[in-house]
Every structure is written in C-alpha cells, then in structure tokens.
Design an enzyme around this catalytic site. Structure first.
Site, mmCIF file in Angstrom:
data_model
loop_
_atom_site.group_PDB
_atom_site.id
_atom_site.type_symbol
_atom_site.label_atom_id
_atom_site.label_comp_id
_atom_site.label_asym_id
_atom_site.label_seq_id
_atom_site.Cartn_x
_atom_site.Cartn_y
_atom_site.Cartn_z
ATOM 1 C CD GLU A 69 -1.655 -2.399 1.675
ATOM 2 O OE1 GLU A 69 -2.525 -3.295 1.741
ATOM 3 O OE2 GLU A 69 -0.461 -2.562 2.055
ATOM 4 C CG PHE A 131 -9.782 -10.145 10.907
ATOM 5 C CD1 PHE A 131 -8.552 -10.550 11.404
ATOM 6 C CD2 PHE A 131 -9.961 -10.121 9.533
ATOM 7 C CE1 PHE A 131 -7.526 -10.927 10.557
ATOM 8 C CE2 PHE A 131 -8.942 -10.501 8.667
ATOM 9 C CZ PHE A 131 -7.728 -10.909 9.186
ATOM 10 C CD GLN A 132 -7.277 -7.521 7.498
ATOM 11 O OE1 GLN A 132 -8.161 -7.282 6.674
ATOM 12 N NE2 GLN A 132 -6.091 -8.007 7.153
ATOM 13 C CE LYS A 181 -16.979 -7.156 3.175
ATOM 14 N NZ LYS A 181 -16.216 -8.353 3.604
ATOM 15 C CG MET A 495 22.470 12.912 3.599
ATOM 16 S SD MET A 495 23.622 14.091 2.854
ATOM 17 C CE MET A 495 22.819 14.397 1.277
#
Length: 585
Positions: A69, A131-132, A181, A495
């Site tokens: 993502e 869940f999630q 959902k 760097m």
C-alpha cells in the site's frame, strides 16, 4: 483546515432518472464524473465490495495493482505531481490503511492532492476490535487535509465531491475517506453526481488585498539588491507563465527550492540555482546580502533558511503564499501577500518597473565561478578513475536534452540530481521534499509514467532506498509502465555516512549496507538490466537504457566516500555555506 466528524449535507444531484446502485458503484460513478482515469491500490476483505464493483468498470477506470500500500500512495503522488491531477488510492482496513500513513505524511507536507479510499469493518463492529479494524480516522488526522468515515451509502456522493474539492483546492493535500463495508454493499437510489465548489467555513483562497500588492511593488521598485526565492506554489498554482512574466519584467535574480525546480527552465538567464543545505553557493550566500527578499509559494523550510536568527535579517521580506498559516510562521514578513500566485503575480507584475540589476547579477556570477572551480568541475568532469554521481547526471542531461521527468529518492543521489539535472518542461522534478521518504522514487516513478506517458520517466535511486520498495518491480512486471531505473550504488547509506564523517569523527555506525545483485533481481521480474563501474562503459549503458522499449534497470557503481558540496552545516547560517570538507569548522 478544520476537521469534523459531522456529516456533510448531501450534494444537490444532477438531474437524471434514479438508478439502484450499491455504495461501491456510486463511488466509482463519482470517480468517473471527477475525471479519474487511474487508481493505485491493493484489495482486501473490508474493501472487497468496492473491488467487486470495479470488476464492471474496467473499460472506464484503470486499476494498477501495487505490491504494497505504501507503493500505491507514492505512485499516486508521482501521478499527481506530474499530471497536475488528483491521485487516487485504494486500500483495505487495518494494516492496509496503516500502510498509507507514510505516504499521507509525505503528501501532506509536500502539498500533493490525493483522495485515498480505505475499506472499514461493518459499522456495527466499530469499536469492538474486530478483525482488521483500526481507527484510521484518528490515526491519519494529523497527516491529512481532511478525513471522514462513511457509514451510510447515502453520504457517498456528497462526501466524495467534498473530498475532491478539498484535496485540489487552495493549498492541496491528501484526503482520506474511510467507508464501512455495509455502506459499500448498501443499495441506494442514485440520482446523479454534483461536483462540490463551496464548503461553508472553508476558504481555500484568501481574498487578495490590493494594498499589500502596492506595498510590495514599492519595495521591489526601490530595491537595489532584490532576490526571489520560489517554491512549489508556482507549480501548484499552475502559474509558471505568470511567474516568468514577473521575473523577466523585474529582472531579479531568481532561485528555486527543491520542490520549485522546473517551474522555469533550469537554463533561464535569470535563474541562479537552488537554495538549501546542498544548494548553490551564490543563492545561499547572497541571501544575507539582498535588501529585499521576495518569497513566492515557499514556506521557509529549515533546510532553506539554516539558522533563522541569522537568515536575511538585513532584508525586507515580501511573502506571497496561498496559505495564511505559512505567513510569519518561520520568517516574519514585512509585506504579506495572501492569495493564489496565479492571481497575485499579474497584479504585482503590472506595478513593478522593468530593470536589469546588472551589478547585483554579477555577484551571483562571481559566486557561480567559485563553485564551478571548487566543486562542479570535478563532480561533472572527474579526472580520477572513480565514477561520480554528478557525471551520471551530466550524461543524462546530454542524452535526454532536459526533456525527461526525473524522480529521485532521498539521500546524496537526490541532492546531486537536484543540483545538476536540467529541465526544459514544468513538472519534471519529482522528489520527496519535506518528509524525506526513502523508498519514494520507484513507486512514484511508476505513477509518473501513468501521469505523463508521453515523456521518459527516469528514477534515480540509492542502493539503500531501492530496497525499501523494491517489491514494486512486480508492479512494473505486470503492468509494464515505461520506467528507467538508475541505481547509484556507493555501498553506503551515503548521506548518513557523510554526516558521520564530517560531524561524528568518521564513526561509521551501521551505514555500510550490503545489497543483492540488482540486475539479477530485476531479471527475476522480467526487467532487463546492466551494471557498470567503468567510465568508458557509462555513456553506452545509459543510452541503451534510454533507448530500450520498456522498463530497464541500470546500476552505476559510484565512489564510496564521495561527499555532496556545497553544504550549509547544521546550525549554521546560509552565509556559512562551505565548498569543501576543509572549510568545515
């Protein structure tokens, strides 16, 4: 802007016969009305109904399946920065949503317009640790311009219209809409979509005050040593032509910030280079000798100003910016010019006198000669056997004629590319400015290739940054965007190593990074490549990369302990800029 969980009033629908659609279908219809063509995303359980609806929209909406993502949101950033349009991201709930946070923070600080859609658990499960389930609204509130959670499909048309308006108007930024959902599955009577162009209490563009324009013009006309520093606001305002007219009439030496680069061609006669920690010698040093400093669409970042108490204290400050929050935030403005620079610049141009400022320009020329002799000559045309990053960029300029889009990651290669890359066209420099996100370049280059497929996109990445999002080679393998990938490999986190050498007695602490065979890794993804370490092979290898029909990976082995100069040491004034290691006290 102020964030609120209060439900927005439904948008007034366009007149059409009502049709029964799911919330997911309504979302996609809204996207089509907003002119969306490309979506970067990754499916999952909580966003599955939207993906199910997307199955029937394949001919209208192109979806690019990324490998992470974070890759999706950086790709959307690259798309937005190159195209000037709003980037679109899909992610599921929980870890899918939290994987967007770095990209949201990057887009927020760099003012990149995004609309990110995250799926969420069913509304009746909110707050149950389902869940999630993650509270993405509170997690992302500090790094979004606006966010909102939709629990009812009836809200979707109005909320999406509001999201696009907020993301792209005023000072742009990322917007996140979290859709449960049940709202994605819920059927509703869809009667049309109306774009948003007004929100009560949200004023994206301040009212221009003529008295400030007049006061700014008086200061400029009376100045003997005026100096312009411009930033990305010129690009975001699509004010390149207005800006060019202003500088060419006023004749003022003009420098850019790292994100302002390419708003004017890099070879413009009034351009004196880049400001900032690794910017050019003249524009940094002479900042503290100008009598009027005109800041346009820039925010006085600490990497530009150095020590604030020693920054341009002798000068009158004129600050043009669309965001009133930036006025007086870091540097006190004598004349604040609020407004969109596409509107304010023509008003100012009409009032300034045509001048040349020849003697003042010569001071910049003298500084440029010193920098050329002490730094640039050996960086672009080295005489020892070790390849330099600068000569790679010089060859790129010569082979592309400055027409390529250059996407850089973060580190030494980024500073070298921004110092030496040449640009002919606007929106050609894509980099992570304020957040400094390693791993940005590869996915952003993918988005860039979709944002403007007519031009060559070249991603310049270090051997550290490439390994943070290297999985996006899989996205290239599957969807075949034309991205030229150049890894400048110095076998260090360069760097950090430079700072450890210069300021920590060369105590190299965990900066020596071992890497895989990048050419073989690319080959595993079906992407051809090559690796070069000899000067006699460099030019041909780069030409082969650029001429190849499709993506290509070229690794260039450069000097391990080369440093980037000039440099404004941390905690020092811009006047203390040094041209070599020996000058650091």
């Amino acid at each position: 802007m102020e964030k609120t969980m209060e439900k927005a009033a439904p948008a007034e629908p366009a007149q059409q016969d009502a049709v029964t659609l799911t919330g997911g279908q309504v979302l996609l219809e809204a996207f089509i009305q907003e002119g969306v063509s490309t979506i970067f995303g990754y499916p999952g359980g909580a966003i599955m109904p939207i993906y199910d609806a997307l199955y029937d929209y394949n001919e209208k909406l192109e979806h690019i399946l990324v490998r992470h993502e974070q890759g999706a949101i950086h790709a959307a950033q690259g798309f937005a920065r190159v195209s000037g349009r709003t980037g679109i991201v899909f992610a599921t709930s929980g870890p899918g949503a939290t994987n967007l946070v770095t990209g949201l923070a990057d887009a927020m600080i760099d003012s990149t317009p995004l609309v990110c859609i995250t799926g969420q658990v069913f509304a009746h499960l909110l707050g149950t640790d389902a869940f999630q389930e993650t509270d993405v609204i509170n997690i992302t509130m500090p790094v979004t311009k606006w966010n909102y959670q939709v629990t009812d499909a009836e809200e979707i048309p109005a909320i999406i219209a509001k999201a696009f308006y907020i993301a792209a108007s005023g000072r742009p930024g990322p917007v996140l809409i979290d859709i449960t959902k049940n709202a994605q599955l819920q059927k509703m009577q869809f009667t049309g979509y109306k774009k948003c162009n007004f929100i009560r209490s949200y004023r994206p563009k301040p009212v221009v005050r003529p008295e400030y324009i007049e006061e700014a013009a008086r200061l400029i006309n009376a100045a003997e040593r005026p100096f312009i520093v411009f930033g990305q606001g010129v690009l975001l305002g699509k004010a390149e032509e207005e800006f060019k007219a202003f500088i060419e009439k006023s004749g003022i030496p003009t420098a850019w910030t790292i994100l302002g680069m390419s708003a004017i061609p890099t070879d413009h006669p009034l351009g004196v280079g880049m400001v900032g920690m690794h910017g050019n010698y003249g524009p940094n040093k002479l900042t503290n000798e100008c009598d009027v400093l005109i800041a346009i669409g820039m925010r006085f970042d600490d990497r530009v100003t150095g020590r604030l108490d020693m920054y341009a204290t002798q000068a009158k400050i004129i600050h043009l910016d669309i965001d009133p929050a930036e006025i007086d935030k870091n540097v006190k403005a004598d004349v604040p010019v609020w407004g969109d620079c596409k509107e304010t610049l023509p008003l100012l141009t009409a009032l300034v006198e045509k001048k040349l400022h020849g003697a003042w320009h010569r001071k910049f020329t003298d500084c440029a000669k010193q920098e050329q002799e002490k730094v640039i000559k050996d960086e672009l045309h080295p005489t020892d056997e070790v390849l330099t990053m600068g000569e790679v960029i010089r060859n790129l300029n010569e082979l592309t004629g400055g027409n390529a889009i250059v996407v850089t990651d973060v580190g030494q290669h980024q500073m070298v590319a921004c110092r030496y890359a040449e640009y002919v066209h606007s929106r050609s420099n894509v980099t992570s400015g304020g957040l400094g996100t390693m791993g940005f370049a590869l996915p952003a280059a993918i988005g860039s290739a979709y944002g403007d497929p007519s031009r060559t996109t070249v991603a310049i990445i270090g051997d550290g940054g490439i390994q943070m999002t290297i999985q996006e080679l899989g996205t290239i393998m599957q969807f075949k965007p034309n991205v030229k990938i150049m890894i400048l490999n110095n076998c260090f986190l360069g760097m950090v190593r430079q700072w450890q050498q210069l300021f920590h007695e060369k105590r190299y602490s965990f900066v020596n990074i071992e890497s895989p065979d990048f050419v073989q890794v690319a080959k595993g993804y079906g992407i051809p490549g090559n690796s070069v370490s000899q000067r006699e092979d460099l030019r041909h290898a780069m030409k082969t990369m650029l001429d190849h029909d499709g993506s290509y990976l070229l690794e260039v082995m450069v000097g391990k302990e080369n440093n980037v100069f000039p440099m404004v040491p941390q905690g020092k004034s811009v006047s203390d800029i040094v041209l070599s290691r020996e000058e650091i006290v």
